[in-house]
Design a protein around this motif. Structure first.
Motif, PDB file in Angstrom:
ATOM      1  N   UNK A 342       8.955  -6.177   0.578  1.00  0.00           N
ATOM      2  CA  UNK A 342       7.527  -6.242   0.910  1.00  0.00           C
ATOM      3  C   UNK A 342       6.829  -7.279   0.046  1.00  0.00           C
ATOM      4  N   UNK A 343       5.697  -7.808   0.520  1.00  0.00           N
ATOM      5  CA  UNK A 343       4.972  -8.816  -0.254  1.00  0.00           C
ATOM      6  C   UNK A 343       4.500  -8.253  -1.595  1.00  0.00           C
ATOM      7  N   UNK A 344       4.378  -9.092  -2.617  1.00  0.00           N
ATOM      8  CA  UNK A 344       3.858  -8.630  -3.911  1.00  0.00           C
ATOM      9  C   UNK A 344       2.493  -7.986  -3.753  1.00  0.00           C
ATOM     10  N   UNK A 345       2.280  -6.896  -4.474  1.00  0.00           N
ATOM     11  CA  UNK A 345       1.004  -6.206  -4.423  1.00  0.00           C
ATOM     12  C   UNK A 345       0.878  -5.159  -3.338  1.00  0.00           C
ATOM     13  N   UNK A 346       1.888  -5.017  -2.486  1.00  0.00           N
ATOM     14  CA  UNK A 346       1.825  -4.023  -1.414  1.00  0.00           C
ATOM     15  C   UNK A 346       1.671  -2.621  -2.000  1.00  0.00           C
ATOM     16  N   UNK A 347       0.717  -1.874  -1.479  1.00  0.00           N
ATOM     17  CA  UNK A 347       0.419  -0.534  -1.999  1.00  0.00           C
ATOM     18  C   UNK A 347       0.942   0.542  -1.062  1.00  0.00           C
ATOM     19  N   UNK A 348       1.356   1.645  -1.648  1.00  0.00           N
ATOM     20  CA  UNK A 348       1.755   2.834  -0.904  1.00  0.00           C
ATOM     21  C   UNK A 348       1.049   4.027  -1.533  1.00  0.00           C
ATOM     22  N   UNK A 349       0.909   5.133  -0.798  1.00  0.00           N
ATOM     23  CA  UNK A 349       0.220   6.297  -1.369  1.00  0.00           C
ATOM     24  C   UNK A 349       0.868   6.787  -2.650  1.00  0.00           C
ATOM     25  N   UNK A 350       0.048   7.204  -3.580  1.00  0.00           N
ATOM     26  CA  UNK A 350       0.531   7.720  -4.859  1.00  0.00           C
ATOM     27  C   UNK A 350       0.967   9.168  -4.752  1.00  0.00           C
ATOM     28  N   UNK A 351       0.405   9.898  -3.816  1.00  0.00           N
ATOM     29  CA  UNK A 351       0.628  11.336  -3.779  1.00  0.00           C
ATOM     30  C   UNK A 351       0.724  11.836  -2.351  1.00  0.00           C
ATOM     31  N   UNK A 352       1.351  12.954  -2.171  1.00  0.00           N
ATOM     32  CA  UNK A 352       1.395  13.589  -0.859  1.00  0.00           C
ATOM     33  C   UNK A 352      -0.029  13.898  -0.389  1.00  0.00           C
ATOM     34  N   UNK A 353      -0.222  13.789   0.920  1.00  0.00           N
ATOM     35  CA  UNK A 353      -1.523  14.104   1.494  1.00  0.00           C
ATOM     36  C   UNK A 353      -2.419  12.895   1.647  1.00  0.00           C
ATOM     37  N   UNK A 354      -2.091  11.796   0.987  1.00  0.00           N
ATOM     38  CA  UNK A 354      -2.834  10.552   1.169  1.00  0.00           C
ATOM     39  C   UNK A 354      -2.112   9.723   2.226  1.00  0.00           C
ATOM     40  N   UNK A 355      -2.731   9.463   3.371  1.00  0.00           N
ATOM     41  CA  UNK A 355      -2.039   8.731   4.435  1.00  0.00           C
ATOM     42  C   UNK A 355      -1.832   7.270   4.069  1.00  0.00           C
ATOM     43  N   UNK A 356      -0.794   6.647   4.603  1.00  0.00           N
ATOM     44  CA  UNK A 356      -0.548   5.223   4.328  1.00  0.00           C
ATOM     45  C   UNK A 356      -1.734   4.331   4.672  1.00  0.00           C
ATOM     46  N   UNK A 357      -2.526   4.743   5.648  1.00  0.00           N
ATOM     47  CA  UNK A 357      -3.680   3.925   6.041  1.00  0.00           C
ATOM     48  C   UNK A 357      -4.671   3.747   4.903  1.00  0.00           C
ATOM     49  N   UNK A 358      -4.740   4.720   3.996  1.00  0.00           N
ATOM     50  CA  UNK A 358      -5.673   4.605   2.870  1.00  0.00           C
ATOM     51  C   UNK A 358      -5.222   3.537   1.872  1.00  0.00           C
ATOM     52  N   UNK A 359      -3.930   3.211   1.887  1.00  0.00           N
ATOM     53  CA  UNK A 359      -3.417   2.206   0.958  1.00  0.00           C
ATOM     54  C   UNK A 359      -3.359   0.809   1.569  1.00  0.00           C
ATOM     55  N   UNK A 360      -3.654   0.697   2.849  1.00  0.00           N
ATOM     56  CA  UNK A 360      -3.518  -0.598   3.526  1.00  0.00           C
ATOM     57  C   UNK A 360      -4.465  -1.654   2.972  1.00  0.00           C
ATOM     58  N   UNK A 361      -5.624  -1.225   2.498  1.00  0.00           N
ATOM     59  CA  UNK A 361      -6.609  -2.173   1.982  1.00  0.00           C
ATOM     60  C   UNK A 361      -6.616  -2.217   0.461  1.00  0.00           C
ATOM     61  N   UNK A 362      -5.506  -1.811  -0.142  1.00  0.00           N
ATOM     62  CA  UNK A 362      -5.376  -1.826  -1.595  1.00  0.00           C
ATOM     63  C   UNK A 362      -4.259  -2.788  -1.982  1.00  0.00           C
ATOM     64  N   UNK A 363      -4.504  -3.582  -2.997  1.00  0.00           N
ATOM     65  CA  UNK A 363      -3.490  -4.447  -3.597  1.00  0.00           C
ATOM     66  C   UNK A 363      -3.279  -3.966  -5.031  1.00  0.00           C
ATOM     67  N   UNK A 364      -2.028  -3.803  -5.429  1.00  0.00           N
ATOM     68  CA  UNK A 364      -1.727  -3.333  -6.776  1.00  0.00           C
ATOM     69  C   UNK A 364      -1.128  -4.489  -7.575  1.00  0.00           C
ATOM     70  N   UNK A 365      -1.791  -4.855  -8.656  1.00  0.00           N
ATOM     71  CA  UNK A 365      -1.344  -5.958  -9.506  1.00  0.00           C
ATOM     72  C   UNK A 365      -0.922  -5.426 -10.866  1.00  0.00           C
ATOM     73  N   UNK A 366      -0.221  -6.260 -11.622  1.00  0.00           N
ATOM     74  CA  UNK A 366       0.222  -5.880 -12.961  1.00  0.00           C
ATOM     75  C   UNK A 366      -0.919  -6.071 -13.949  1.00  0.00           C
ATOM     76  N   UNK A 367      -1.195  -5.026 -14.713  1.00  0.00           N
ATOM     77  CA  UNK A 367      -2.310  -5.047 -15.655  1.00  0.00           C
ATOM     78  C   UNK A 367      -2.055  -6.020 -16.795  1.00  0.00           C
ATOM     79  N   UNK A 368      -3.080  -6.796 -17.095  1.00  0.00           N
ATOM     80  CA  UNK A 368      -3.083  -7.688 -18.266  1.00  0.00           C
ATOM     81  C   UNK A 368      -2.019  -8.768 -18.187  1.00  0.00           C
ATOM     82  N   UNK A 369      -1.616  -9.157 -16.985  1.00  0.00           N
ATOM     83  CA  UNK A 369      -0.606 -10.192 -16.809  1.00  0.00           C
ATOM     84  C   UNK A 369      -1.173 -11.377 -16.026  1.00  0.00           C
ATOM     85  N   UNK A 370      -0.751 -12.607 -16.355  1.00  0.00           N
ATOM     86  CA  UNK A 370      -1.207 -13.774 -15.601  1.00  0.00           C
ATOM     87  C   UNK A 370      -0.883 -13.686 -14.112  1.00  0.00           C
ATOM     88  N   UNK A 371       0.227 -13.031 -13.774  1.00  0.00           N
ATOM     89  CA  UNK A 371       0.613 -12.913 -12.364  1.00  0.00           C
ATOM     90  C   UNK A 371      -0.449 -12.207 -11.544  1.00  0.00           C
TER      91      UNK A 371
END
Length: 624
Positions: A342-371
């Motif tokens: 998957x592309x860098x930053x692709x998000x998936x639900x953290x917990x059961x009960x959160x549908x994948x659609x809620x993560x579609x508009x989220x990008x997850x990046x590495x904290x405190x990193x130039x990347x």
């Protein structure tokens, strides 16, 4: 070797169960990945036994070819890393034996590569990072029980049996459990009675078969200053301070008096109360942001800030960072996918009960990193906001002010809202929060905890542009101005509750009047605690450190420290209370004598655990 011994943590194992379920229609419970089917051979055998949903041969071949194309060959595993066994042969006489072998082999190959990827990600980066995580110590006897920490506040329950413990270790745990149970039986009886009618994640937090009989919240009878007394009459030095709420300790008299005075006048909700204006003025004065809106919790504040950013920019996506915590709004309960395809930053639900659609508009990046900056720039056209804990509450030692300034410059250039989540750090570290410490002015900032003086509250402060969607923007009487900005949904029955506003008014006045002396004294006292603990542990080569930002601190465990949860049960036994989330705080009510008491308890807990072989020291020797 088991998955855990090969380096897989709870995060990867949870995802593995989802991959198996999604692709084969087979439910392998997470707990089985730790026990009954804890290695490749037994898991593959279980998959073969259950059969599951078999795809047609052409689809399986296509999946195999696609996976082969997407997954580049990885470097040969180091000598100290065990090689995973090949897939077991299919059952004799099975009509689908070739397909079964193909499907199982594909799944095992995918898991093999995920594990290798996990190892490669743990290697030091060659780039000049803003921050690099500390090197882990060797794994202790009895296994690495801290793996579930990867999920932060959302940890799966791990019913580990403790079969690898030595007899004397098991006896030590049994004696500790018996002592705690006898002293705190009232809390246990209340938990047992309430469980049938009251559902709460903290009722099972930290569950472990070894100490199942003491898995229950301690129930307080009364609290004052730096201490509370439970229903059994035990007194504890409290370093949880109600999750960081009580900057001034339990039941500070000035805040109690303000609440009592308002309660005597009633608590009308529909009319505004007289504290709203003064509290708003104090919030804007201290934060440097010109407007404020109130909610009932930090979670709500984050939710409103994100909605305001989307409304103001017309964009959908938000960026959050690895290991961050922003409350329990579904829109931020996301983590980065471990799927290398998957592309860098692709998000998936953290917990059961959160549908994948809620993560579609989220990008997850590495904290405190130039990347992270590169990832934001590459996706800028669709990003409404970057949401960041400027100092992450679970790694308080990481204070990347230079990176935050670069992040501010980038988001300003790209027209992206920068949201600081200061629910924990706000007012505690500095009267102006991390904004003031770092020299970074956010567009929006979320607050809570400290400002409520012990009562529920949340607040969003922001610039006029980003606060305008709340009420249509500024307008005045006596002219033709009107609330012309596009508005968003914003309401709350208990927002600006009269009691919360009265408490906030008292708390904020005290913060204004006593700062920065207030924070300086807290910093001095917490620094003394850190120095006393760390100097003793370093001398004895114990892989445990206190890490902190101001008066927020955590106990950080190296890989040589077995069963971290057991350490906190020892502290409880010694009269120091730490809640299950393990963030710790000092308040203005804590004294130097309290600090000495805490330091002594830590030393005693470590000595007791070392004597039983639960700790392997940094120099490789026994902790005895």
């Amino acid at each position: 070797m088991s998955f855990v011994e090969l380096g897989a943590d709870s995060l990867l194992l949870v995802e593995a169960t989802e991959v198996i379920s999604d692709n084969l229609g087979i439910d392998v419970p997470f707990r089985d990945m730790l026990d009954a089917h804890a290695d490749i051979a037994s898991l593959a055998g279980r998959v073969a036994e259950l059969g599951g949903r078999a795809p047609d041969a052409s689809a399986a071949a296509e999946d195999r070819d696609t996976a082969a194309r997407r997954l580049e060959p990885l470097p040969t595993a180091p000598e100290h890393v065990a090689v995973l066994p090949e897939a077991p042969p299919p059952s004799e006489g099975s009509e689908d034996s070739s397909l079964e072998r193909e499907v199982i082999g594909l799944q095992i190959e995918l898991m093999r590569r995920q594990l290798e990827l996990l190892r490669s990600r743990r290697q030091p980066s060659s780039q000049d990072d803003y921050w690099k995580p500390p090197t882990a110590a060797p794994e202790p006897p009895g296994g690495r029980e801290g793996a579930a920490e990867a999920l932060g506040p959302h940890r799966p329950i791990e019913p580990y049996s403790g079969r690898s413990l030595a007899p004397d270790q098991l006896q030590h745990v049994k004696e500790l459990v018996t002592s705690l149970e006898s002293r705190m039986g009232g809390s246990k009886r209340l938990a047992a009675r309430q469980r049938t009618v009251h559902a709460d994640s903290r009722m099972s937090a930290g569950f472990h078969a070894l100490w199942k009989e003491i898995v229950y919240p301690i129930t307080a009878d009364r609290a004052s200053g730096s201490r509370f007394t439970d229903v059994d009459g035990n007194e504890f030095v409290d370093i949880s301070m109600d999750f960081g709420v009580n900057l001034f300790g339990h039941a500070p008299p000035d805040i109690q008096e303000a609440i009592s005075a308002q309660l005597a006048k009633g608590t009308p909700l529909a009319p505004f109360n007289t504290s709203v204006g003064p509290v708003s003025e104090l919030m804007t004065e201290l934060t440097g942001l010109p407007r404020v809106a109130f909610q009932n919790s930090g979670t709500e504040a984050v939710m409103v800030a994100i909605r305001a950013a989307r409304a103001a920019t017309g964009r959908k996506k938000i960026v959050i960072f690895s290991a961050s915590y922003h409350g329990t709004f579904d829109g931020v309960l996301a983590r980065g996918s471990a799927d290398p395809a998957l592309p860098p930053g692709t998000a998936v639900p953290l917990t059961r009960g959160t549908p994948p659609s809620m993560a579609q508009d989220v990008i997850v990046a590495d904290f405190a990193q130039p990347s992270a900056l590169d990832l934001i720039a590459a996706n800028a056209a669709g990003i409404a906001a970057v949401l960041v804990e400027p100092i992450q509450s679970r790694t308080p030692q990481v204070q990347p002010f230079a990176w935050l300034r670069d992040l501010r410059a980038l988001t300003s250039d790209l027209g992206i809202a920068l949201i600081f989540d200061e629910v924990i750090t706000g007012f505690r570290l500095h009267p102006g929060g991390v904004q003031a410490l770092s020299g970074v002015r956010a567009d929006l900032a979320a607050y809570g905890k400290v400002i409520g003086g012990g009562l529920p509250i949340g607040a969003v402060c922001g610039s006029e542009r980003f606060m305008a969607p709340v009420d249509g923007g500024l307008w005045t009487y006596g002219d033709d101005s009107w609330p012309s900005a596009g508005t968003m949904a914003f309401a709350g029955t208990f927002s600006k509750h009269p009691l919360a506003m009265a408490a906030a008014h008292a708390a904020l006045r005290r913060i204004r009047d006593e700062s920065p002396r207030l924070q300086d004294e807290l910093d001095r006292r917490t620094g003394a605690l850190q120095t006393s603990v760390n100097s003793a542990l370093e001398r004895d080569h114990i892989p445990l450190r206190v890490e902190r930002a101001g008066s927020l601190f955590r106990f950080s465990f190296g890989r040589g420290f077995g069963f971290p949860d057991l350490f906190f049960h020892h502290l409880l036994h010694l009269g120091v209370y730490v809640w299950e989330g393990r963030n710790c705080y000092l308040s203005t009510a804590h004294t130097d004598e309290d600090v000495t008491f805490i330091v002594d308890a830590v030393r005693t807990a470590v000595e007791e655990m070392s004597a039983q072989g639960f700790i392997r020291t940094d120099d490789g020797a026994s902790g005895e």
